[in-house]
Motif scaffolding. Structure first.
Motif, PDB file in Angstrom:
ATOM      1  N   VAL A  55     -28.213  17.900  11.849  1.00 25.07           N
ATOM      2  CA  VAL A  55     -27.915  19.159  11.191  1.00 25.07           C
ATOM      3  C   VAL A  55     -27.903  18.948   9.676  1.00 25.07           C
ATOM      4  O   VAL A  55     -27.238  18.050   9.178  1.00 25.07           O
ATOM      5  CB  VAL A  55     -26.553  19.711  11.666  1.00 25.07           C
ATOM      6  CG1 VAL A  55     -26.219  20.992  10.944  1.00 25.07           C
ATOM      7  CG2 VAL A  55     -26.555  19.928  13.174  1.00 25.07           C
ATOM      8  N   LYS A  56     -28.648  19.776   8.966  1.00 28.41           N
ATOM      9  CA  LYS A  56     -28.672  19.762   7.503  1.00 28.41           C
ATOM     10  C   LYS A  56     -27.822  20.934   7.024  1.00 28.41           C
ATOM     11  O   LYS A  56     -28.017  22.066   7.468  1.00 28.41           O
ATOM     12  CB  LYS A  56     -30.106  19.901   7.003  1.00 28.41           C
ATOM     13  CG  LYS A  56     -30.224  19.960   5.514  1.00 28.41           C
ATOM     14  CD  LYS A  56     -31.657  20.206   5.097  1.00 28.41           C
ATOM     15  CE  LYS A  56     -31.705  20.525   3.625  1.00 28.41           C
ATOM     16  NZ  LYS A  56     -32.976  21.095   3.242  1.00 28.41           N
ATOM     17  N   VAL A  57     -26.879  20.663   6.125  1.00 32.80           N
ATOM     18  CA  VAL A  57     -25.914  21.672   5.706  1.00 32.80           C
ATOM     19  C   VAL A  57     -26.025  21.933   4.204  1.00 32.80           C
ATOM     20  O   VAL A  57     -26.115  20.989   3.414  1.00 32.80           O
ATOM     21  CB  VAL A  57     -24.487  21.205   6.058  1.00 32.80           C
ATOM     22  CG1 VAL A  57     -23.447  22.139   5.492  1.00 32.80           C
ATOM     23  CG2 VAL A  57     -24.329  21.086   7.559  1.00 32.80           C
ATOM     24  N   THR A  58     -25.996  23.212   3.829  1.00 29.53           N
ATOM     25  CA  THR A  58     -25.909  23.606   2.421  1.00 29.53           C
ATOM     26  C   THR A  58     -24.895  24.735   2.295  1.00 29.53           C
ATOM     27  O   THR A  58     -24.742  25.538   3.223  1.00 29.53           O
ATOM     28  CB  THR A  58     -27.263  24.084   1.858  1.00 29.53           C
ATOM     29  OG1 THR A  58     -27.729  25.166   2.655  1.00 29.53           O
ATOM     30  CG2 THR A  58     -28.290  22.981   1.853  1.00 29.53           C
ATOM     31  N   ILE A  59     -24.208  24.780   1.158  1.00 32.09           N
ATOM     32  CA  ILE A  59     -23.260  25.872   0.922  1.00 32.09           C
ATOM     33  C   ILE A  59     -23.456  26.436  -0.481  1.00 32.09           C
ATOM     34  O   ILE A  59     -23.949  25.762  -1.378  1.00 32.09           O
ATOM     35  CB  ILE A  59     -21.784  25.435   1.098  1.00 32.09           C
ATOM     36  CG1 ILE A  59     -21.385  24.415   0.048  1.00 32.09           C
ATOM     37  CG2 ILE A  59     -21.513  24.931   2.485  1.00 32.09           C
ATOM     38  CD1 ILE A  59     -19.891  24.335  -0.163  1.00 32.09           C
ATOM     39  N   ASN A  60     -23.048  27.684  -0.639  1.00 31.83           N
ATOM     40  CA  ASN A  60     -22.983  28.361  -1.932  1.00 31.83           C
ATOM     41  C   ASN A  60     -21.695  29.165  -1.943  1.00 31.83           C
ATOM     42  O   ASN A  60     -21.226  29.617  -0.894  1.00 31.83           O
ATOM     43  CB  ASN A  60     -24.179  29.293  -2.140  1.00 31.83           C
ATOM     44  CG  ASN A  60     -25.446  28.543  -2.395  1.00 31.83           C
ATOM     45  OD1 ASN A  60     -25.489  27.690  -3.273  1.00 31.83           O
ATOM     46  ND2 ASN A  60     -26.480  28.844  -1.629  1.00 31.83           N
ATOM     47  N   PHE A  61     -21.127  29.354  -3.121  1.00 30.52           N
ATOM     48  CA  PHE A  61     -19.893  30.117  -3.211  1.00 30.52           C
ATOM     49  C   PHE A  61     -19.774  30.782  -4.571  1.00 30.52           C
ATOM     50  O   PHE A  61     -20.424  30.383  -5.545  1.00 30.52           O
ATOM     51  CB  PHE A  61     -18.676  29.230  -2.931  1.00 30.52           C
ATOM     52  CG  PHE A  61     -18.522  28.081  -3.890  1.00 30.52           C
ATOM     53  CD1 PHE A  61     -17.723  28.207  -5.018  1.00 30.52           C
ATOM     54  CD2 PHE A  61     -19.165  26.878  -3.661  1.00 30.52           C
ATOM     55  CE1 PHE A  61     -17.578  27.153  -5.902  1.00 30.52           C
ATOM     56  CE2 PHE A  61     -19.029  25.822  -4.538  1.00 30.52           C
ATOM     57  CZ  PHE A  61     -18.227  25.959  -5.668  1.00 30.52           C
ATOM     58  N   ARG A  93     -36.686  25.758  15.581  1.00 29.94           N
ATOM     59  CA  ARG A  93     -35.894  25.575  14.370  1.00 29.94           C
ATOM     60  C   ARG A  93     -34.817  26.647  14.370  1.00 29.94           C
ATOM     61  O   ARG A  93     -35.097  27.808  14.624  1.00 29.94           O
ATOM     62  CB  ARG A  93     -36.771  25.705  13.140  1.00 29.94           C
ATOM     63  CG  ARG A  93     -35.977  25.676  11.844  1.00 29.94           C
ATOM     64  CD  ARG A  93     -36.864  25.630  10.665  1.00 29.94           C
ATOM     65  NE  ARG A  93     -37.317  24.259  10.558  1.00 29.94           N
ATOM     66  CZ  ARG A  93     -38.312  23.864   9.798  1.00 29.94           C
ATOM     67  NH1 ARG A  93     -38.976  24.726   9.089  1.00 29.94           N
ATOM     68  NH2 ARG A  93     -38.657  22.605   9.729  1.00 29.94           N
ATOM     69  N   GLY A  94     -33.593  26.220  14.100  1.00 33.09           N
ATOM     70  CA  GLY A  94     -32.493  27.160  14.064  1.00 33.09           C
ATOM     71  C   GLY A  94     -31.677  27.003  12.802  1.00 33.09           C
ATOM     72  O   GLY A  94     -31.508  25.899  12.295  1.00 33.09           O
ATOM     73  N   SER A  95     -31.191  28.132  12.303  1.00 30.71           N
ATOM     74  CA  SER A  95     -30.303  28.142  11.154  1.00 30.71           C
ATOM     75  C   SER A  95     -29.085  28.969  11.514  1.00 30.71           C
ATOM     76  O   SER A  95     -29.212  30.107  11.952  1.00 30.71           O
ATOM     77  CB  SER A  95     -30.972  28.753   9.924  1.00 30.71           C
ATOM     78  OG  SER A  95     -32.081  27.995   9.534  1.00 30.71           O
ATOM     79  N   LEU A  96     -27.917  28.363  11.343  1.00 35.10           N
ATOM     80  CA  LEU A  96     -26.663  29.066  11.557  1.00 35.10           C
ATOM     81  C   LEU A  96     -26.069  29.342  10.186  1.00 35.10           C
ATOM     82  O   LEU A  96     -25.816  28.418   9.412  1.00 35.10           O
ATOM     83  CB  LEU A  96     -25.692  28.217  12.388  1.00 35.10           C
ATOM     84  CG  LEU A  96     -24.299  28.799  12.573  1.00 35.10           C
ATOM     85  CD1 LEU A  96     -24.348  30.122  13.333  1.00 35.10           C
ATOM     86  CD2 LEU A  96     -23.395  27.810  13.283  1.00 35.10           C
ATOM     87  N   LEU A 106     -20.160  22.626   8.330  1.00 34.48           N
ATOM     88  CA  LEU A 106     -20.078  23.695   7.344  1.00 34.48           C
ATOM     89  C   LEU A 106     -18.648  23.872   6.839  1.00 34.48           C
ATOM     90  O   LEU A 106     -18.400  23.897   5.633  1.00 34.48           O
ATOM     91  CB  LEU A 106     -20.560  25.022   7.940  1.00 34.48           C
ATOM     92  CG  LEU A 106     -22.045  25.205   8.105  1.00 34.48           C
ATOM     93  CD1 LEU A 106     -22.344  26.480   8.879  1.00 34.48           C
ATOM     94  CD2 LEU A 106     -22.732  25.241   6.760  1.00 34.48           C
ATOM     95  N   LEU A 107     -17.719  23.993   7.777  1.00 33.48           N
ATOM     96  CA  LEU A 107     -16.348  24.312   7.375  1.00 33.48           C
ATOM     97  C   LEU A 107     -15.615  23.114   6.778  1.00 33.48           C
ATOM     98  O   LEU A 107     -14.562  23.297   6.164  1.00 33.48           O
ATOM     99  CB  LEU A 107     -15.580  24.924   8.551  1.00 33.48           C
ATOM    100  CG  LEU A 107     -16.092  26.321   8.926  1.00 33.48           C
ATOM    101  CD1 LEU A 107     -15.368  26.867  10.138  1.00 33.48           C
ATOM    102  CD2 LEU A 107     -15.976  27.283   7.753  1.00 33.48           C
TER     103      LEU A 107
END
Length: 190
Positions: free
Chosen positions: A24-30, A139-142, A182-183
């Motif tokens: 799983v590749k994770v990215t965040i923005n805020f 390919r899935g993106s959550l 993610l969390l």
């Protein structure tokens, strides 16, 4: 002895490649202006926890996929949010959590002679188009959105590629791993 060692190495690589595809590749923005320290409660939106969008085949059924995918997503979020110091509020939460599951198929192919320039300098004839390598993966993106007062203040995206024959249990594990990863990045470091 040497052949046996080589066979063992090849077998180990064959077993680890499908696992590597499922990472799983994770990215965040805020929102850097939002005060995440004031957030103490969370809840699902009035329209429900989220939605699923599919672009794989004409026979895709988002509602059937929602019945399979939504329970592990909701369960994973419900487990992980208290670990982040947030309690679930039945009404008027500080942030509203919404998920989006985007499912597509990716394909890449290589043909014989694709990377060789067919010029006289090489002295090679033109190659007939023949597929040498073909890779098709789901390919899935959550996407997890945390909204306050109607504005998304935090968004995390977990992406993974899955083989077509990945068992349902493995897919559920990936969903849980994606939510957990993610969390872990909430609250963001400001």
């Amino acid at each position: 002895m040497r052949i046996r060692s080589l066979a063992v190495v090849v077998a180990l690589l064959a077993l680890t490649v499908p696992e590597a595809l499922a990472r799983v590749k994770v990215t965040i923005n805020f929102d850097k202006a939002f005060d995440f320290k004031s957030v103490k409660t969370w809840g699902w939106g009035p329209a429900g926890p989220g939605s699923i969008m599919m672009a794989r085949t004409a026979e895709d059924d988002p509602e059937a996929m929602k019945k399979l995918a939504e329970p592990p997503i909701v369960d994973a979020v419900t487990v992980e949010m208290p670990r982040r110091g947030l309690s679930q509020a039945p009404s008027n939460p500080d942030v509203i959590v919404t998920y989006y599951l985007l499912l597509t198929t990716s394909m890449s192919a290589q043909t014989v002679g694709q990377f060789v320039d067919p010029t006289m300098a090489w002295g090679l004839p033109l190659f007939p188009q023949a597929t040498q390598s073909l890779k098709i993966l789901n390919r899935g993106s959550l996407v997890l959105d945390l909204s306050a007062k109607g504005t998304v203040v935090w968004r995390g995206v977990a992406q993974a590629e899955l083989r077509m024959d990945t068992p349902v249990k493995k897919r559920e594990e990936l969903i849980r791993e994606g939510v957990r990863d993610l969390l872990r990045r909430y609250p963001p470091k400001q």
